[in-house]
Design a protein around this motif. Structure first.
Motif, PDB file in Angstrom:
ATOM      1  N   GLU A 146       5.439 -12.029  19.169  1.00 19.23           N
ATOM      2  CA  GLU A 146       6.391 -11.262  18.367  1.00 19.23           C
ATOM      3  C   GLU A 146       5.844  -9.867  18.052  1.00 19.23           C
ATOM      4  O   GLU A 146       6.545  -8.859  18.209  1.00 19.23           O
ATOM      5  CB  GLU A 146       6.682 -12.026  17.071  1.00 19.23           C
ATOM      6  CG  GLU A 146       7.656 -11.359  16.141  1.00 19.23           C
ATOM      7  CD  GLU A 146       7.835 -12.149  14.839  1.00 19.23           C
ATOM      8  OE1 GLU A 146       8.377 -11.554  13.900  1.00 19.23           O
ATOM      9  OE2 GLU A 146       7.436 -13.329  14.763  1.00 19.23           O
ATOM     10  N   LEU A 147       4.595  -9.804  17.622  1.00 22.03           N
ATOM     11  CA  LEU A 147       3.993  -8.516  17.277  1.00 22.03           C
ATOM     12  C   LEU A 147       3.803  -7.633  18.503  1.00 22.03           C
ATOM     13  O   LEU A 147       3.928  -6.407  18.419  1.00 22.03           O
ATOM     14  CB  LEU A 147       2.667  -8.719  16.538  1.00 22.03           C
ATOM     15  CG  LEU A 147       2.781  -9.359  15.153  1.00 22.03           C
ATOM     16  CD1 LEU A 147       1.390  -9.550  14.546  1.00 22.03           C
ATOM     17  CD2 LEU A 147       3.664  -8.535  14.227  1.00 22.03           C
ATOM     18  N   ALA A 195      -3.735  -6.832  10.571  1.00 25.67           N
ATOM     19  CA  ALA A 195      -3.127  -6.883   9.243  1.00 25.67           C
ATOM     20  C   ALA A 195      -2.312  -8.157   9.005  1.00 25.67           C
ATOM     21  O   ALA A 195      -1.859  -8.394   7.878  1.00 25.67           O
ATOM     22  CB  ALA A 195      -2.226  -5.661   9.055  1.00 25.67           C
ATOM     23  N   ASP A 196      -2.130  -8.969  10.022  1.00 19.35           N
ATOM     24  CA  ASP A 196      -1.235 -10.116   9.919  1.00 19.35           C
ATOM     25  C   ASP A 196      -1.959 -11.359   9.398  1.00 19.35           C
ATOM     26  O   ASP A 196      -2.951 -11.790   9.993  1.00 19.35           O
ATOM     27  CB  ASP A 196      -0.621 -10.416  11.293  1.00 19.35           C
ATOM     28  CG  ASP A 196       0.508 -11.397  11.180  1.00 19.35           C
ATOM     29  OD1 ASP A 196       1.640 -10.949  10.943  1.00 19.35           O
ATOM     30  OD2 ASP A 196       0.260 -12.615  11.314  1.00 19.35           O
ATOM     31  N   PRO A 197      -1.460 -11.966   8.315  1.00 15.83           N
ATOM     32  CA  PRO A 197      -2.140 -13.143   7.759  1.00 15.83           C
ATOM     33  C   PRO A 197      -2.150 -14.352   8.704  1.00 15.83           C
ATOM     34  O   PRO A 197      -3.100 -15.134   8.683  1.00 15.83           O
ATOM     35  CB  PRO A 197      -1.357 -13.451   6.475  1.00 15.83           C
ATOM     36  CG  PRO A 197      -0.096 -12.672   6.550  1.00 15.83           C
ATOM     37  CD  PRO A 197      -0.315 -11.547   7.517  1.00 15.83           C
ATOM     38  N   VAL A 198      -1.142 -14.498   9.548  1.00 13.13           N
ATOM     39  CA  VAL A 198      -1.097 -15.631  10.483  1.00 13.13           C
ATOM     40  C   VAL A 198      -2.195 -15.495  11.540  1.00 13.13           C
ATOM     41  O   VAL A 198      -2.757 -16.489  11.997  1.00 13.13           O
ATOM     42  CB  VAL A 198       0.297 -15.724  11.156  1.00 13.13           C
ATOM     43  CG1 VAL A 198       0.318 -16.767  12.259  1.00 13.13           C
ATOM     44  CG2 VAL A 198       1.371 -16.012  10.112  1.00 13.13           C
ATOM     45  N   LEU A 199      -2.531 -14.254  11.902  1.00 12.16           N
ATOM     46  CA  LEU A 199      -3.507 -14.014  12.981  1.00 12.16           C
ATOM     47  C   LEU A 199      -4.908 -13.680  12.484  1.00 12.16           C
ATOM     48  O   LEU A 199      -5.797 -13.399  13.284  1.00 12.16           O
ATOM     49  CB  LEU A 199      -2.982 -12.909  13.904  1.00 12.16           C
ATOM     50  CG  LEU A 199      -1.725 -13.301  14.674  1.00 12.16           C
ATOM     51  CD1 LEU A 199      -1.148 -12.116  15.409  1.00 12.16           C
ATOM     52  CD2 LEU A 199      -2.016 -14.442  15.628  1.00 12.16           C
ATOM     53  N   VAL A 242      -7.751 -15.379  14.241  1.00 15.18           N
ATOM     54  CA  VAL A 242      -7.956 -14.993  15.637  1.00 15.18           C
ATOM     55  C   VAL A 242      -8.529 -13.576  15.727  1.00 15.18           C
ATOM     56  O   VAL A 242      -9.332 -13.273  16.606  1.00 15.18           O
ATOM     57  CB  VAL A 242      -6.627 -15.099  16.424  1.00 15.18           C
ATOM     58  CG1 VAL A 242      -6.818 -14.714  17.884  1.00 15.18           C
ATOM     59  CG2 VAL A 242      -6.050 -16.502  16.319  1.00 15.18           C
ATOM     60  N   PHE A 243      -8.090 -12.713  14.796  1.00 17.39           N
ATOM     61  CA  PHE A 243      -8.535 -11.314  14.754  1.00 17.39           C
ATOM     62  C   PHE A 243      -9.094 -11.013  13.356  1.00 17.39           C
ATOM     63  O   PHE A 243      -8.452 -10.345  12.556  1.00 17.39           O
ATOM     64  CB  PHE A 243      -7.365 -10.365  15.044  1.00 17.39           C
ATOM     65  CG  PHE A 243      -6.797 -10.492  16.425  1.00 17.39           C
ATOM     66  CD1 PHE A 243      -7.328  -9.753  17.474  1.00 17.39           C
ATOM     67  CD2 PHE A 243      -5.718 -11.325  16.677  1.00 17.39           C
ATOM     68  CE1 PHE A 243      -6.803  -9.857  18.751  1.00 17.39           C
ATOM     69  CE2 PHE A 243      -5.176 -11.438  17.949  1.00 17.39           C
ATOM     70  CZ  PHE A 243      -5.721 -10.703  18.988  1.00 17.39           C
ATOM     71  N   PRO A 244     -10.301 -11.519  13.046  1.00 16.72           N
ATOM     72  CA  PRO A 244     -10.829 -11.372  11.681  1.00 16.72           C
ATOM     73  C   PRO A 244     -11.315  -9.957  11.334  1.00 16.72           C
ATOM     74  O   PRO A 244     -11.377  -9.602  10.163  1.00 16.72           O
ATOM     75  CB  PRO A 244     -11.983 -12.369  11.632  1.00 16.72           C
ATOM     76  CG  PRO A 244     -12.418 -12.510  13.057  1.00 16.72           C
ATOM     77  CD  PRO A 244     -11.186 -12.323  13.884  1.00 16.72           C
ATOM     78  N   GLU A 245     -11.663  -9.173  12.350  1.00 17.48           N
ATOM     79  CA  GLU A 245     -12.191  -7.828  12.071  1.00 17.48           C
ATOM     80  C   GLU A 245     -11.965  -6.919  13.268  1.00 17.48           C
ATOM     81  O   GLU A 245     -11.828  -7.377  14.402  1.00 17.48           O
ATOM     82  CB  GLU A 245     -13.693  -7.904  11.765  1.00 17.48           C
ATOM     83  CG  GLU A 245     -14.506  -8.405  12.954  1.00 17.48           C
ATOM     84  CD  GLU A 245     -15.980  -8.622  12.636  1.00 17.48           C
ATOM     85  OE1 GLU A 245     -16.352  -8.609  11.463  1.00 17.48           O
ATOM     86  OE2 GLU A 245     -16.744  -8.815  13.597  1.00 17.48           O
ATOM     87  N   ARG A 246     -11.930  -5.620  12.979  1.00 11.96           N
ATOM     88  CA  ARG A 246     -11.786  -4.623  14.045  1.00 11.96           C
ATOM     89  C   ARG A 246     -13.073  -4.593  14.870  1.00 11.96           C
ATOM     90  O   ARG A 246     -14.165  -4.576  14.326  1.00 11.96           O
ATOM     91  CB  ARG A 246     -11.520  -3.242  13.443  1.00 11.96           C
ATOM     92  CG  ARG A 246     -11.304  -2.168  14.504  1.00 11.96           C
ATOM     93  CD  ARG A 246     -10.855  -0.845  13.897  1.00 11.96           C
ATOM     94  NE  ARG A 246      -9.526  -0.929  13.321  1.00 11.96           N
ATOM     95  CZ  ARG A 246      -8.398  -0.823  14.017  1.00 11.96           C
ATOM     96  NH1 ARG A 246      -8.438  -0.622  15.316  1.00 11.96           N
ATOM     97  NH2 ARG A 246      -7.228  -0.908  13.414  1.00 11.96           N
ATOM     98  N   ARG A 247     -12.906  -4.626  16.170  1.00 10.65           N
ATOM     99  CA  ARG A 247     -14.069  -4.570  17.069  1.00 10.65           C
ATOM    100  C   ARG A 247     -13.997  -3.302  17.895  1.00 10.65           C
ATOM    101  O   ARG A 247     -12.936  -2.964  18.425  1.00 10.65           O
ATOM    102  CB  ARG A 247     -14.077  -5.783  17.991  1.00 10.65           C
ATOM    103  CG  ARG A 247     -14.270  -7.056  17.208  1.00 10.65           C
ATOM    104  CD  ARG A 247     -14.641  -8.179  18.093  1.00 10.65           C
ATOM    105  NE  ARG A 247     -14.903  -9.343  17.251  1.00 10.65           N
ATOM    106  CZ  ARG A 247     -14.882 -10.560  17.682  1.00 10.65           C
ATOM    107  NH1 ARG A 247     -14.613 -10.806  18.945  1.00 10.65           N
ATOM    108  NH2 ARG A 247     -15.129 -11.556  16.877  1.00 10.65           N
ATOM    109  N   PRO A 248     -15.137  -2.628  18.033  1.00 10.87           N
ATOM    110  CA  PRO A 248     -15.146  -1.417  18.863  1.00 10.87           C
ATOM    111  C   PRO A 248     -14.723  -1.765  20.295  1.00 10.87           C
ATOM    112  O   PRO A 248     -15.039  -2.836  20.791  1.00 10.87           O
ATOM    113  CB  PRO A 248     -16.604  -0.961  18.836  1.00 10.87           C
ATOM    114  CG  PRO A 248     -17.298  -1.788  17.821  1.00 10.87           C
ATOM    115  CD  PRO A 248     -16.441  -2.970  17.513  1.00 10.87           C
TER     116      PRO A 248
END
Length: 146
Positions: free
Chosen positions: A88-89, A27-31, A34-40
């Motif tokens: 931080e997260l 959900a973080d715009p900065v990341l 790096v994490f564009p989509e949920r992966r199984p």
């Protein structure tokens, strides 16, 4: 002495941490880059990695191997801002997951995520194998020295 894995609540505690953390980074715009989509299986793999590093079962190495994590970060070109936000997260998620709040444990978690994010950042910029961080196995994290 109790392992960091046991102190964290084993797989249950670490899975709770990684699930909260993964929701945050997605959900973080900065990341987002790096994490564009949920992966199984991503939460499961994160749990395995942290568990093994904290003295738990060696599933990450047995099931995936360390090359998996190197390959996952290559080409991401992680920025200093993204690395700092990741840390931080992660620490926020540890708090929200109800992991132990004692100072030695939190110091170990902080040093673990700071070290890991620096390794990931270096590997994300490596264009050759020689530019990769030399780490080639899941690190064995310990309680901080008194």
């Amino acid at each position: 002495m109790t392992s960091l894995y046991e102190h964290a609540g084993g797989d249950e505690g670490l899975h709770r941490l990684e699930e909260l953390f993964y929701d945050k980074v997605l959900a973080d715009p900065v990341l987002r880059g790096v994490f564009p989509e949920r992966r199984p299986h991503h939460v499961e793999h994160l749990t395995w990695f942290t568990a093994e590093s904290f003295g738990g079962p060696g599933r990450f190495t047995a099931e995936l191997g360390f090359a998996h994590i190197i390959d996952a970060h290559r080409g991401l070109r992680i920025t200093d801002e993204q690395r700092a936000r990741f840390e931080e997260l992660y620490l926020e998620a540890a708090e929200e997951a109800g992991l132990p709040a004692d100072q030695p444990f939190r110091t170990a978690v902080r040093s673990h995520v700071e070290f890991g994010s620096r390794v990931a950042q270096q590997n994300s910029h490596a264009e050759t194998d020689e530019q990769l961080h030399p780490l080639r196995s899941v690190p064995e994290w310990q309680w901080p020295k008194e």
